[in-house]
Design a protein around this motif. Structure first.
Motif, mmCIF file in Angstrom:
data_model
loop_
_atom_site.group_PDB
_atom_site.id
_atom_site.type_symbol
_atom_site.label_atom_id
_atom_site.label_comp_id
_atom_site.label_asym_id
_atom_site.label_seq_id
_atom_site.Cartn_x
_atom_site.Cartn_y
_atom_site.Cartn_z
ATOM 1 N N CYS A 64 0.829 -1.215 0.000
ATOM 2 C CA CYS A 64 0.000 0.000 0.000
ATOM 3 C C CYS A 64 0.861 1.262 0.000
ATOM 4 O O CYS A 64 0.565 2.236 -0.707
ATOM 5 N N TYR A 65 1.925 1.228 0.805
ATOM 6 C CA TYR A 65 2.820 2.396 0.832
ATOM 7 C C TYR A 65 3.475 2.638 -0.516
ATOM 8 O O TYR A 65 3.532 3.774 -1.008
ATOM 9 N N LEU A 66 3.964 1.587 -1.144
ATOM 10 C CA LEU A 66 4.599 1.746 -2.451
ATOM 11 C C LEU A 66 3.610 2.217 -3.510
ATOM 12 O O LEU A 66 3.937 3.046 -4.370
ATOM 13 N N TRP A 67 2.397 1.705 -3.447
ATOM 14 C CA TRP A 67 1.385 2.118 -4.438
ATOM 15 C C TRP A 67 1.031 3.589 -4.262
ATOM 16 O O TRP A 67 0.918 4.346 -5.225
ATOM 17 N N THR A 68 0.873 4.056 -3.012
ATOM 18 C CA THR A 68 0.554 5.471 -2.749
ATOM 19 C C THR A 68 1.690 6.372 -3.209
ATOM 20 O O THR A 68 1.472 7.427 -3.814
ATOM 21 N N LYS A 69 2.915 5.991 -2.915
ATOM 22 C CA LYS A 69 4.072 6.793 -3.332
ATOM 23 C C LYS A 69 4.149 6.890 -4.842
ATOM 24 O O LYS A 69 4.460 7.953 -5.406
ATOM 25 N N ARG A 70 3.831 5.800 -5.527
ATOM 26 C CA ARG A 70 3.876 5.816 -6.987
ATOM 27 C C ARG A 70 2.808 6.735 -7.561
ATOM 28 O O ARG A 70 3.064 7.454 -8.539
ATOM 29 N N ARG A 130 3.388 10.122 -9.991
ATOM 30 C CA ARG A 130 2.743 10.304 -11.294
ATOM 31 C C ARG A 130 2.001 11.647 -11.358
ATOM 32 O O ARG A 130 2.014 12.338 -12.379
ATOM 33 N N LEU A 131 1.324 12.058 -10.248
ATOM 34 C CA LEU A 131 0.607 13.344 -10.241
ATOM 35 C C LEU A 131 1.562 14.517 -10.370
ATOM 36 O O LEU A 131 1.306 15.476 -11.103
ATOM 37 N N LEU A 132 2.668 14.470 -9.671
ATOM 38 C CA LEU A 132 3.645 15.559 -9.768
ATOM 39 C C LEU A 132 4.214 15.653 -11.166
ATOM 40 O O LEU A 132 4.393 16.751 -11.702
ATOM 41 N N GLN A 133 4.492 14.531 -11.781
ATOM 42 C CA GLN A 133 5.008 14.557 -13.141
ATOM 43 C C GLN A 133 3.989 15.116 -14.119
ATOM 44 O O GLN A 133 4.323 15.852 -15.043
ATOM 45 N N SER A 134 2.702 14.865 -13.943
ATOM 46 C CA SER A 134 1.653 15.400 -14.829
ATOM 47 C C SER A 134 1.551 16.906 -14.695
ATOM 48 O O SER A 134 1.428 17.635 -15.686
#
Length: 252
Positions: free
Chosen positions: A207-213, A217-221
Motif C-alpha cells: 500500500c505504501y509503495l502504491w501510494t508513493k507511486r 505520477r501526479l507531480l510529473q503530470s
C-alpha cells in the motif's frame, strides 16, 4: 532258556531236555528261528535310530517388540563334524531365513541371503536363531533344519512340526497422550501467527509503495502541463479598435 543280548552280538544258551526226541528238537528249532527274526528286526532299528536327526521346536511364539529367539533342539552329536544349521519360512520351506555352517573348531557366523536381520548361537544339542526387526507380514511357520555335510554319509533331520511365529502389531491408544503431545498444536499456532504478521506487513508495504507511486505520477503530470515563458520582452497582442458609430448623425 537263557538269552543274553549285546550290541551287534547275540549269544544264546539253550537247555534241551534229555530224551525229548524229535518233538524237543522241533521246538528248539522253532525257538531259534524266532530269536533270529527278533534279532534281525532289532538291530536295523538301532542303526536307523543312530543315523536319524530329530528336531524339536516350540509350537508357537508371539512377537510384541519385533524380536524373537527361536530355539531348536536336535538329537545328534555334531562334534568333529562339518554341519549346516538353517531356518526356513513357509509351509513348503521356500524362504531361507538364516543359516550357519562350519564346525566347532572355527568361529561360527550366522547370516541371511533374504534380507532378514538374524544372528544365533549353536550348542551341543540346541541351536538358537535370533530374529530382529520382524514385520506383521512376516507372520508364518518356521522350520529348523540340521544337516551333516562331512564325513559321509550325508544326514539331515526329518521335517519337524515347525514353529508359528505371530508378529503382533503395535497398538497405540489415542486416549493416552504423552506430555509432549500438545507441541504440534502450539507449533501450528506459532506458524499461523508468523504467517499472519508477514501477510500484514507485506500488505502495508505494498500500500505504501502504491501510494508513493501515485503521488509521483501526479507531480510529473503537473510539471508537464506548465507552459514555459520566453526570456526578455514579449510582444503584446491588442484587440483592433473599432469606433462606435453614431446613428443619430444620419437622421434627417
Amino acid at each position: 532258556m537263557t538269552e543274553t543280548l549285546r550290541p551287534r552280538q547275540v549269544h544264546f544258551t539253550l537247555w534241551v531236555p534229555r530224551g525229548g526226541g524229535a518233538g524237543a528238537l522241533a521246538l528248539v528249532r522253532t525257538m531259534m528261528l524266532r530269536l533270529l527274526l527278533l534279532a534281525l528286526n532289532f538291530f536295523p532299528s538301532i542303526q536307523v535310530t543312530e543315523n536319524k536327526i530329530l528336531v524339536k521346536q516350540s509350537p508357537r511364539l508371539e512377537v510384541y517388540n519385533n524380536e524373537v529367539n527361536l530355539s531348536c533342539k536336535y538329537t545328534y552329536n555334531l562334534f568333529s563334524k562339518e554341519f549346516r544349521a538353517s531356518l526356513y519360512k513357509g509351509v513348503d520351506s521356500a524362504v531361507e531365513v538364516c543359516v550357519v555352517n562350519g564346525n566347532f573348531s572355527h568361529q561360527l557366523q550366522f547370516y541371511s541371503h533374504t534380507g532378514f536381520n538374524c544372528d544365533g548361537k549353536l550348542g551341543n544339542e540346541t541351536v538358537t536363531f535370533y530374529l530382529r526387526n520382524l514385520y506383521v507380514n512376516q507372520t508364518d511357520i518356521y522350520f529348523c533344519k540340521i544337516e551333516v555335510m562331512y564325513p559321509p554319509p550325508y544326514l539331515d533331520n526329518e521335517k519337524s512340526n515347525g514353529t508359528v511365529i505371530h508378529v503382533k502389531e503395535k497398538n497405540i491408544c489415542p486416549d493416552v497422550q504423552s506430555p509432549e503431545s500438545p507441541k504440534p498444536f502450539w507449533t501450528l499456532v506459532v506458524l499461523s501467527g508468523v504467517l499472519g504478521i508477514y501477510s500484514l506487513l507485506s500488505t502495508m508495504l505494498l500500500c505504501y509503495l502504491w501510494t508513493k507511486r501515485q503521488r509521483t505520477r501526479l507531480l510529473q503530470s503537473d510539471y508537464m502541463n506548465m507552459t514555459p515563458r520566453r526570456p526578455g520582452p514579449t510582444r503584446k497582442h491588442y484587440q483592433p479598435y473599432a469606433p462606435a458609430r453614431d446613428f443619430a448623425a444620419y437622421r434627417p
